[in-house]
Design a protein around this motif. Structure first.
Motif, mmCIF file in Angstrom:
data_model
loop_
_atom_site.group_PDB
_atom_site.id
_atom_site.type_symbol
_atom_site.label_atom_id
_atom_site.label_comp_id
_atom_site.label_asym_id
_atom_site.label_seq_id
_atom_site.Cartn_x
_atom_site.Cartn_y
_atom_site.Cartn_z
ATOM 1 N N GLY A 140 71.031 19.685 19.319
ATOM 2 C CA GLY A 140 71.149 20.865 18.472
ATOM 3 C C GLY A 140 70.128 20.941 17.350
ATOM 4 N N LYS A 141 69.234 19.964 17.248
ATOM 5 C CA LYS A 141 68.245 19.928 16.167
ATOM 6 C C LYS A 141 66.916 20.537 16.616
ATOM 7 N N LYS A 142 66.184 21.083 15.676
ATOM 8 C CA LYS A 142 64.836 21.596 15.939
ATOM 9 C C LYS A 142 63.861 20.427 15.793
ATOM 10 N N ILE A 143 63.215 20.074 16.895
ATOM 11 C CA ILE A 143 62.378 18.871 16.932
ATOM 12 C C ILE A 143 61.009 19.188 17.536
ATOM 13 N N SER A 144 59.964 18.751 16.845
ATOM 14 C CA SER A 144 58.610 18.820 17.387
ATOM 15 C C SER A 144 58.249 17.447 17.948
ATOM 16 N N ALA A 145 57.293 17.436 18.849
ATOM 17 C CA ALA A 145 56.800 16.189 19.445
ATOM 18 C C ALA A 145 55.532 16.525 20.206
ATOM 19 N N TYR A 146 54.838 15.496 20.673
ATOM 20 C CA TYR A 146 53.689 15.762 21.528
ATOM 21 C C TYR A 146 54.191 16.559 22.739
ATOM 22 N N PRO A 147 53.444 17.583 23.184
ATOM 23 C CA PRO A 147 53.947 18.445 24.261
ATOM 24 C C PRO A 147 54.425 17.714 25.508
ATOM 25 N N ALA A 148 53.837 16.560 25.833
ATOM 26 C CA ALA A 148 54.270 15.803 27.014
ATOM 27 C C ALA A 148 55.683 15.259 26.868
ATOM 28 N N CYS A 149 56.207 15.246 25.640
ATOM 29 C CA CYS A 149 57.568 14.752 25.384
ATOM 30 C C CYS A 149 58.594 15.891 25.370
ATOM 31 N N ARG A 150 58.143 17.101 25.624
ATOM 32 C CA ARG A 150 59.020 18.280 25.549
ATOM 33 C C ARG A 150 60.270 18.124 26.412
ATOM 34 N N ALA A 151 60.104 17.676 27.660
ATOM 35 C CA ALA A 151 61.255 17.563 28.561
ATOM 36 C C ALA A 151 62.293 16.595 28.022
ATOM 37 N N LEU A 155 66.070 17.536 27.175
ATOM 38 C CA LEU A 155 67.148 16.838 27.876
ATOM 39 C C LEU A 155 68.097 16.141 26.909
ATOM 40 N N ALA A 156 67.607 15.827 25.711
ATOM 41 C CA ALA A 156 68.456 15.214 24.685
ATOM 42 C C ALA A 156 69.260 16.265 23.925
ATOM 43 N N GLY A 157 69.102 17.541 24.318
ATOM 44 C CA GLY A 157 69.905 18.606 23.721
ATOM 45 C C GLY A 157 69.309 19.233 22.481
ATOM 46 N N ALA A 158 68.061 18.878 22.164
ATOM 47 C CA ALA A 158 67.408 19.443 20.976
ATOM 48 C C ALA A 158 66.673 20.724 21.339
ATOM 49 N N GLU A 159 66.248 21.461 20.321
ATOM 50 C CA GLU A 159 65.440 22.661 20.502
ATOM 51 C C GLU A 159 63.989 22.275 20.242
ATOM 52 N N TYR A 160 63.205 22.165 21.313
ATOM 53 C CA TYR A 160 61.811 21.769 21.167
ATOM 54 C C TYR A 160 61.034 22.844 20.417
ATOM 55 N N GLN A 161 60.286 22.415 19.404
ATOM 56 C CA GLN A 161 59.498 23.334 18.590
ATOM 57 C C GLN A 161 58.017 23.180 18.918
ATOM 58 N N SER A 162 57.436 24.222 19.483
ATOM 59 C CA SER A 162 56.019 24.207 19.800
ATOM 60 C C SER A 162 55.251 24.700 18.578
ATOM 61 N N VAL A 163 54.616 23.775 17.889
ATOM 62 C CA VAL A 163 53.859 24.117 16.686
ATOM 63 C C VAL A 163 52.411 23.657 16.874
ATOM 64 N N PRO A 164 51.480 24.184 16.089
ATOM 65 C CA PRO A 164 50.093 23.701 16.187
ATOM 66 C C PRO A 164 50.026 22.197 15.945
ATOM 67 N N PHE A 174 65.746 15.388 9.645
ATOM 68 C CA PHE A 174 64.655 15.098 10.575
ATOM 69 C C PHE A 174 63.371 15.826 10.192
ATOM 70 N N VAL A 175 62.269 15.078 10.184
ATOM 71 C CA VAL A 175 60.941 15.659 9.997
ATOM 72 C C VAL A 175 60.084 15.188 11.163
ATOM 73 N N THR A 176 59.571 16.136 11.951
ATOM 74 C CA THR A 176 58.821 15.769 13.155
ATOM 75 C C THR A 176 57.522 16.563 13.239
ATOM 76 N N GLY A 177 56.563 15.971 13.937
ATOM 77 C CA GLY A 177 55.270 16.621 14.144
ATOM 78 C C GLY A 177 54.706 16.225 15.486
ATOM 79 N N PRO A 178 53.738 17.012 16.016
ATOM 80 C CA PRO A 178 53.261 16.798 17.378
ATOM 81 C C PRO A 178 52.203 15.720 17.569
ATOM 82 N N ALA A 179 51.484 15.337 16.520
ATOM 83 C CA ALA A 179 50.426 14.332 16.665
ATOM 84 C C ALA A 179 49.819 14.053 15.299
ATOM 85 N N TRP A 180 48.885 13.077 15.232
ATOM 86 C CA TRP A 180 48.341 12.675 13.940
ATOM 87 C C TRP A 180 47.620 13.781 13.169
#
Length: 200
Positions: A140-151, A155-164, A174-180
């Motif tokens: 149920g959380k809004k989570i960013s990650a590297y795009p390859a981790c989207r699935a 699958l963990a029930g989060a809302e994947y956030q596609s950000v630059p 939670f504070v998340t980002g897609p890469a360095w």
């Protein structure tokens, strides 16, 4: 009358890593959090203070995905054995190859769950959210990650956030980002969640 400056409360932050953690994603947050006055302990399962983890450099060079090169060695400044969430105010999970291996260690998953269940801030970048997904703590959380981790995030029930690549997302603790490249935004948002104020 001269105004007295307020002193920021030091936070104790745990960073968990493993071999082939991403070079920038361990070193830059470690140094920046120390710079603003926090205490940061970096640990790795099965390793003691003074031992090292190998890092990997993930770079973006125009291919469909990142390239990977050998990075620096990072010297751990704390011992994993006996570490508990109770001793810390927040958790940082850098990316790279390490999270996929760390996610197979039940003691690491239990440690992540303890931080989340206590409501403490948790920052994860790039592949770091793989560990959050494996621990089952982001439903149920809004989570960013590297795009390859989207699935895995979905699958963990989060809302994947596609950000630059230079963006970041905060959802509660939670504070998340897609890469360095997200470090300025990701670390900046994490400092806000920690209650750290930086004034000129």
């Amino acid at each position: 009358m001269k105004k007295e400056k307020e002193t920021m409360a030091e936070k104790r932050i745990l960073m968990i890593a493993g071999d082939f953690v991403e070079d920038y994603e361990i070193m830059v947050p470690f140094q920046m959090l120390l710079l603003v006055g926090h205490k940061v302990d970096v640990v790795s399962p099965g390793k003691k203070a003074g031992e090292q983890v190998v890092t990997a450099i993930h770079d973006f060079e125009g291919h469909q995905t990142y390239t990977e090169k050998r990075g620096h060695n990072f010297t751990l400044n704390a011992t994993y054995a006996g570490v508990t969430a109770d001793a810390y105010d927040a958790l940082v999970i850098p990316g790279g190859r390490a999270p996929e291996q760390l996610s197979t260690d039940e003691s690491v998953l239990d440690l992540v769950r303890a931080f989340v269940e206590s409501g403490k801030p948790v920052a994860a970048v790039c592949h770091g959210p793989q560990l959050l997904a494996a621990a089952g703590v982001i439903k149920g959380k809004k989570i960013s990650a590297y795009p390859a981790c989207r699935a895995e995030v979905l699958l963990a029930g989060a809302e994947y956030q596609s950000v630059p690549m230079d963006g970041a997302v905060t959802d509660g603790q939670f504070v998340t980002g897609p890469a360095w490249p997200a470090h300025p935004a990701w670390i900046g948002q994490f400092l806000k969640v920690l209650g750290t104020q930086i004034t000129p």
